[in-house]
Design a protein around this motif. Structure first.
Motif, PDB file in Angstrom:
ATOM      1  N   UNK A   1      -5.113   6.449  13.027  1.00  0.00           N
ATOM      2  CA  UNK A   1      -5.008   7.385  11.918  1.00  0.00           C
ATOM      3  C   UNK A   1      -3.626   7.287  11.293  1.00  0.00           C
ATOM      4  N   UNK A   2      -3.598   7.234   9.970  1.00  0.00           N
ATOM      5  CA  UNK A   2      -2.365   7.139   9.207  1.00  0.00           C
ATOM      6  C   UNK A   2      -2.155   8.465   8.477  1.00  0.00           C
ATOM      7  N   UNK A   3      -1.025   9.080   8.743  1.00  0.00           N
ATOM      8  CA  UNK A   3      -0.753  10.410   8.214  1.00  0.00           C
ATOM      9  C   UNK A   3       0.012  10.358   6.897  1.00  0.00           C
ATOM     10  N   UNK A   4      -0.263  11.345   6.054  1.00  0.00           N
ATOM     11  CA  UNK A   4       0.531  11.549   4.858  1.00  0.00           C
ATOM     12  C   UNK A   4       1.794  12.327   5.183  1.00  0.00           C
ATOM     13  N   UNK A   5       2.629  12.608   4.169  1.00  0.00           N
ATOM     14  CA  UNK A   5       3.900  13.295   4.391  1.00  0.00           C
ATOM     15  C   UNK A   5       3.756  14.794   4.607  1.00  0.00           C
ATOM     16  N   UNK A   6       2.570  15.335   4.316  1.00  0.00           N
ATOM     17  CA  UNK A   6       2.337  16.751   4.550  1.00  0.00           C
ATOM     18  C   UNK A   6       2.646  17.636   3.354  1.00  0.00           C
ATOM     19  N   UNK A   7       2.035  18.819   3.376  1.00  0.00           N
ATOM     20  CA  UNK A   7       2.335  19.878   2.405  1.00  0.00           C
ATOM     21  C   UNK A   7       2.806  21.090   3.196  1.00  0.00           C
ATOM     22  N   UNK A   8       4.031  21.521   2.891  1.00  0.00           N
ATOM     23  CA  UNK A   8       4.554  22.715   3.554  1.00  0.00           C
ATOM     24  C   UNK A   8       4.138  23.926   2.748  1.00  0.00           C
ATOM     25  N   UNK A   9       3.281  24.764   3.338  1.00  0.00           N
ATOM     26  CA  UNK A   9       2.768  25.948   2.660  1.00  0.00           C
ATOM     27  C   UNK A   9       3.446  27.195   3.202  1.00  0.00           C
ATOM     28  N   UNK A  10       3.963  27.995   2.298  1.00  0.00           N
ATOM     29  CA  UNK A  10       4.538  29.291   2.645  1.00  0.00           C
ATOM     30  C   UNK A  10       3.800  30.364   1.860  1.00  0.00           C
ATOM     31  N   UNK A  11       3.223  31.302   2.601  1.00  0.00           N
ATOM     32  CA  UNK A  11       2.510  32.412   1.972  1.00  0.00           C
ATOM     33  C   UNK A  11       3.312  33.689   2.212  1.00  0.00           C
TER      34      UNK A  11
ATOM     35  N   UNK B   1       0.847  -1.192   0.000  1.00  0.00           N
ATOM     36  CA  UNK B   1       0.000   0.000   0.000  1.00  0.00           C
ATOM     37  C   UNK B   1       0.880   1.238   0.000  1.00  0.00           C
ATOM     38  N   UNK B   2       0.483   2.256  -0.787  1.00  0.00           N
ATOM     39  CA  UNK B   2       1.305   3.451  -0.925  1.00  0.00           C
ATOM     40  C   UNK B   2       1.159   4.381   0.256  1.00  0.00           C
ATOM     41  N   UNK B   3       0.189   4.162   1.116  1.00  0.00           N
ATOM     42  CA  UNK B   3      -0.029   5.094   2.204  1.00  0.00           C
ATOM     43  C   UNK B   3      -0.825   6.294   1.738  1.00  0.00           C
ATOM     44  N   UNK B   4      -0.988   7.263   2.623  1.00  0.00           N
ATOM     45  CA  UNK B   4      -1.693   8.493   2.285  1.00  0.00           C
ATOM     46  C   UNK B   4      -0.787   9.341   1.395  1.00  0.00           C
TER      47      UNK B   4
END
Lengths: 115, 115
Positions: A104-114, A1-4
């Motif tokens: 709960x299985x977490x994804x790697x995240x999105x780092x957002x910079x505004x 499984x690829x995960x989230x």
């Protein structure tokens, strides 16, 4: 499984622009969660879905934030217009509902910079 | 609502020593207590969890204890190794099967294991 799976992994945008974050949960999981992580506030739950239906959006900071789950394999978190204080790491997580298995299985995240 | 306090915020140990991280929670109805490990640039990953009907659970070098009367639970890592260095989060939830609740996270503990 690829995960989230989350995309993009990094996003840099200018204040006022629309930002869309994407998430593909683990196949067969019917709960999907969106979190925001900052140094000041830690991990905060923004919204979660069950069977594609939003159950609790009380963590969504304001009307600039919206989330959708059009089908069991895709969800988006949109910020319009974005502001510098939205800069954070956004995580998506998914969970099955087999009794006794609400991990709960977490994804790697999105780092957002505004900017 | 639920409130989870986590201590210490930083912990430095020598390789081979033990590390203990403690959390307290406020909602007596919480019955699920997972621990997550977050490495730099990655999403939190579940390392161990415990439910309210169990007082202790062990998985190799990692153990978790739960005291429901005092409303606190702890993570114990024995024979620490440099690769144990990460941020550890505790969480509490009423969620169980079909009545999924929110995971409320502690603020995290940054563990550094010095070779």
């Amino acid at each position: 499984d690829a995960g989230v799976i989350q995309s993009p992994r990094h996003e840099v945008t200018e204040m006022g622009q629309e930002v869309t974050l994407r998430c593909k949960p683990i196949s067969g999981h019917d709960y999907l969660f969106w979190y925001r992580q900052t140094m000041m506030r830690g991990l905060e739950l923004l919204i979660y879905f069950n069977n594609n239906v939003p159950i609790d959006d009380s963590g969504m900071p304001e009307d600039r934030f919206s989330a959708k789950m059009p089908n069991a394999s895709f969800s988006t978190l949109k910020i319009q217009p974005s502001e510098p204080r939205d800069s954070a790491v956004y995580f998506c997580a998914s969970s099955p509902t087999r009794r006794g298995t609400d991990t709960q299985y977490f994804g790697p995240g999105t780092r957002l910079t505004v900017l | 609502g639920e409130n989870v306090e986590q201590h210490p915020s930083t912990l430095s140990v020598q390789e081979g020593d033990s590390a203990v991280i403690k959390c307290t929670y406020s909602d007596s109805a919480s019955n699920y207590f997972p621990w997550y490990k977050q490495e730099l640039g990655k999403g939190p990953q579940l390392i161990i969890d415990i439910r309210s009907n169990v007082g202790e659970k062990k998985d190799q070098r990692i153990a978790v204890t739960l005291n429901k009367t005092a409303k606190h639970f702890s993570l114990h890592i024995t024979e620490t190794q440099p690769e144990d260095s990460a941020v550890y989060f505790c969480a509490a939830s009423r969620g169980y099967g079909g009545s999924q609740g929110n995971l409320i996270f502690g603020k995290g503990t940054k563990l550094s294991v010095k070779p």
